[in-house]
Design a protein around this motif. Structure first.
Motif: not given
Length: 394
Positions: A174-182, A198-204, A248-254
């Protein structure tokens, strides 16, 4: 003929710890399992990969367990199950349907010689050589807390809540999807959208779990309070994670820092992990509380996260001195055990130690006894109690 059959005339007993997410399997007397694999198998009817605990009924569970146990014996340890002794490390809260079906598979399909069911919270203490401890098992679906005093589980004081790896992964997604959308909106304003291919909401779920294991950590208590109050803090560096080999996807530190906060957050029912620990101690006798508080024992793969144990101890000590508990639970010392093995297979190691003793022959349920009863005796089921009437001397 299997590889290990010719090494000894006696067949070594095997130890099975079938968890909700991962299964540990190996031989008694060894210091580590031969394999730690996901508790999943290809469904014989649908052809899809399914977790063992996702069964719909008894027949479905039976077919899944037959395929899974066959894979364990003939692929991972390379021994035949026929006439072999089996030690099963199970939770005290294991469903009776699952327990009986697993025994049915082993006895009737694979014809094992005997099965010894041992409670995971109790045999875990074999690795420490102690008889009293508050065992906190943080697995995949839930956290289970059972105090053990002088080798006897205090069942009335058990605590369990769905605060484990599954909740952490849901929070991370959930946090990843919100940060990704921003980030995606910000990149769209700048005309740069190639980074978010890559749409992170579809990650397995397997990718989310791998991100949790590789990139997430448990933050300190001070930083957690600052983040909850929306105070400015220096964000940890982001993590670049490669998926499908070329993206590559970027995972925010928060996101990396706050994924595990779901375990320590208190809701209206105060169901955080530190609350469950103190509630369990309060349910025990007043003469046992001090000894239990000085023998906390964390097991399960989730507690292996960086910073988990130090944060856990800080939270328990802080809550212990809070106005809510300081009068009801006047304890000055809280201590945590350090097991001699990795936390994710500590319970399996306890089963391997216990199975190497004479208890394997004394307490096992033989195949002949099972076939006569057609069920697994349960200590809470009075149908298996036998009344012995002795004649008084005349």
């Amino acid at each position: 003929m299997s590889i290990y059959e010719g090494l000894s005339a006696d067949k070594l007993a095997v130890v099975l710890d079938l968890g909700a997410r991962y299964t540990k399997f190996g031989f008694i007397g060894e210091f580590a399992p031969r394999c730690i694999i996901p508790s999943e198998i290809k469904c014989p009817s649908s052809g899809k990969i399914r977790y063992i605990y996702s069964y719909t009924d008894e027949n479905d569970l039976y077919s899944l367990l037959v395929e899974f146990v066959h894979m364990l014996f003939f692929k991972h340890v390379l021994v035949t199950p026929k006439d072999r002794h089996v030690v099963i490390v199970e939770s005290l809260l294991c469903p009776t349907l699952f327990r009986d079906t697993l025994a049915k598979v082993l006895y009737r399909h694979f014809e094992v010689a005997s099965i010894l069911f041992v409670p995971s919270h109790l045999v875990a203490l074999c690795t420490l050589g102690v008889k009293t401890a508050l065992v906190i098992d943080v697995g995949y679906e839930e956290v289970q807390i059972i105090p053990v005093y002088e080798g006897v589980p205090i069942l009335k004081a058990w605590q369990a809540q769905p605060l484990a790896a599954k909740a952490i992964e849901a929070r991370l997604r959930n946090n990843f999807i919100n940060a990704y959308n921003n980030m995606k909106n910000a990149a769209g304003d700048c005309g740069d959208t190639d980074t978010f291919a890559e749409d992170v909401s579809e990650l397995p779920d397997s990718v989310i779990e791998d991100i949790k294991v590789r990139g997430c950590f448990v933050t300190t208590m001070e930083r957690s309070e600052m983040i909850s109050k929306s105070e400015p803090v220096k964000e940890p560096p982001p993590l670049k994670y490669r998926i499908k080999g070329d993206k590559l996807i970027l995972i925010p530190g928060i996101c990396r820092e706050t994924a595990f906060e779901v375990l320590f957050e208190r809701d209206n029912d105060t169901n955080s992990i530190q609350d469950l620990v103190l509630k369990s101690i309060l349910e025990c006798g007043i003469d046992t509380r001090k000894q239990l508080a000085e023998n906390l024992f964390l097991v399960g793969g989730t507690v292996m996260a960086p910073g988990f144990k130090s944060r856990f101890m800080r939270e328990v000590k802080a809550l212990l001195h809070s106005p809510e508990y300081c009068d009801r639970l006047p304890l000055n010392t809280v201590k945590l055990h350090n097991p001699p093995a990795k936390d994710n297979y500590t319970c399996w190691l306890g089963g391997a130690i216990f199975g190497a003793t004479d208890m394997l022959q004394m307490r096992s349920l033989s195949r002949e006894k099972y076939l006569s009863l057609n069920t697994v005796p349960d200590w809470s089921n009075l149908a298996h109690n036998e009344l012995v009437i002795s004649k008084l001397p005349t």
